[in-house]
Design a protein around this motif. Structure first.
Motif, PDB file in Angstrom:
ATOM      1  N   GLY A   1     -21.767 -24.481 -70.131  1.00 15.47           N
ATOM      2  CA  GLY A   1     -21.415 -25.891 -70.292  1.00 15.47           C
ATOM      3  C   GLY A   1     -22.501 -26.805 -69.761  1.00 15.47           C
ATOM      4  N   ARG A   2     -22.068 -27.992 -69.316  1.00 14.22           N
ATOM      5  CA  ARG A   2     -23.022 -29.003 -68.849  1.00 14.22           C
ATOM      6  C   ARG A   2     -23.838 -28.505 -67.673  1.00 14.22           C
ATOM      7  N   ALA A   3     -25.062 -29.022 -67.614  1.00 14.10           N
ATOM      8  CA  ALA A   3     -25.967 -28.656 -66.529  1.00 14.10           C
ATOM      9  C   ALA A   3     -26.844 -29.859 -66.199  1.00 14.10           C
ATOM     10  N   PHE A   4     -27.405 -29.843 -64.999  1.00  9.60           N
ATOM     11  CA  PHE A   4     -28.280 -30.906 -64.531  1.00  9.60           C
ATOM     12  C   PHE A   4     -29.679 -30.342 -64.338  1.00  9.60           C
ATOM     13  N   LEU A   5     -30.684 -31.168 -64.618  1.00  9.10           N
ATOM     14  CA  LEU A   5     -32.076 -30.807 -64.360  1.00  9.10           C
ATOM     15  C   LEU A   5     -32.476 -31.423 -63.025  1.00  9.10           C
ATOM     16  N   PHE A   6     -32.937 -30.588 -62.102  1.00 16.19           N
ATOM     17  CA  PHE A   6     -33.336 -31.014 -60.759  1.00 16.19           C
ATOM     18  C   PHE A   6     -34.830 -30.778 -60.563  1.00 16.19           C
TER      19      PHE A   6
ATOM     20  N   TYR B   1     -42.743 -31.089 -69.313  1.00 15.19           N
ATOM     21  CA  TYR B   1     -42.212 -31.772 -68.126  1.00 15.19           C
ATOM     22  C   TYR B   1     -41.189 -30.920 -67.380  1.00 15.19           C
ATOM     23  N   LYS B   2     -40.626 -29.908 -68.039  1.00  9.16           N
ATOM     24  CA  LYS B   2     -39.615 -29.051 -67.417  1.00  9.16           C
ATOM     25  C   LYS B   2     -40.208 -27.978 -66.506  1.00  9.16           C
ATOM     26  N   GLU B   3     -41.489 -27.703 -66.655  1.00  7.04           N
ATOM     27  CA  GLU B   3     -42.095 -26.628 -65.881  1.00  7.04           C
ATOM     28  C   GLU B   3     -41.948 -26.879 -64.382  1.00  7.04           C
ATOM     29  N   GLY B   4     -41.492 -25.854 -63.669  1.00  6.92           N
ATOM     30  CA  GLY B   4     -41.290 -25.960 -62.229  1.00  6.92           C
ATOM     31  C   GLY B   4     -39.983 -26.621 -61.828  1.00  6.92           C
ATOM     32  N   LYS B   5     -39.178 -27.019 -62.813  1.00 10.08           N
ATOM     33  CA  LYS B   5     -37.899 -27.699 -62.550  1.00 10.08           C
ATOM     34  C   LYS B   5     -36.741 -26.691 -62.629  1.00 10.08           C
ATOM     35  N   PHE B   6     -35.567 -27.122 -62.187  1.00  3.71           N
ATOM     36  CA  PHE B   6     -34.417 -26.243 -62.045  1.00  3.71           C
ATOM     37  C   PHE B   6     -33.214 -26.752 -62.844  1.00  3.71           C
ATOM     38  N   ILE B   7     -32.567 -25.854 -63.543  1.00  3.05           N
ATOM     39  CA  ILE B   7     -31.287 -26.146 -64.183  1.00  3.05           C
ATOM     40  C   ILE B   7     -30.196 -25.606 -63.269  1.00  3.05           C
ATOM     41  N   LEU B   8     -29.260 -26.457 -62.880  1.00  6.12           N
ATOM     42  CA  LEU B   8     -28.090 -26.027 -62.124  1.00  6.12           C
ATOM     43  C   LEU B   8     -26.860 -26.321 -62.964  1.00  6.12           C
ATOM     44  N   GLU B   9     -26.056 -25.301 -63.192  1.00  2.00           N
ATOM     45  CA  GLU B   9     -24.859 -25.444 -64.012  1.00  2.00           C
ATOM     46  C   GLU B   9     -23.797 -26.228 -63.242  1.00  2.00           C
ATOM     47  N   LYS B  10     -23.240 -27.227 -63.881  1.00  2.00           N
ATOM     48  CA  LYS B  10     -22.242 -28.083 -63.235  1.00  2.00           C
ATOM     49  C   LYS B  10     -21.048 -27.268 -62.728  1.00  2.00           C
TER      50      LYS B  10
END
Length: 106
Positions: free
Chosen positions: A35-40, A89-98
């Motif tokens: 489902g939804r996720a946030f980019l950190f 721009y996503k390189e090195g970033k984190f997806i955390l699932e809501k």
């Protein structure tokens, strides 16, 4: 009063380990496996698994699943490499699932 509470955090939904700060959210408009996720921009108290190429909605990426360092729950993934210029721009970033994180100090 807010300075006495501390920063707004996101924690592991399974064990409560602190994972990221609210201020580190780049976008809330992402899709995870569940489902939804946030980019950190940053994450803490995590362990990254092996890198693998994965075909995602936005194309091919090299990612590593990220796990809580306390309970080993899979929380999302880290973008290691984006193959399309528009996705760099996503390189090195984190997806955390809501569904895998909870708010603290809100």
């Amino acid at each position: 009063m807010a300075e006495f509470i501390g920063p707004r955090l996101y924690s592991c939904g399974n064990c409560g380990n602190h994972i990221s700060l609210h201020d580190d959210i780049i976008s809330k408009a992402f899709q995870g496996r569940h489902g939804r996720a946030f980019l950190f921009s940053h994450a803490m108290n995590i362990v990254a698994g092996p890198r693998e190429d994965r075909h995602l909605i936005t194309g091919l990426h090299t990612v590593a699943d990220i796990h809580c360092s306390d309970c080993n729950e899979v929380l999302g993934w880290k973008y290691e490499r984006a193959y399309e210029a528009s996705q760099k721009y996503k390189e090195g970033k984190f997806i955390l699932e809501k569904s895998k994180i909870v708010k603290e100090n809100w």
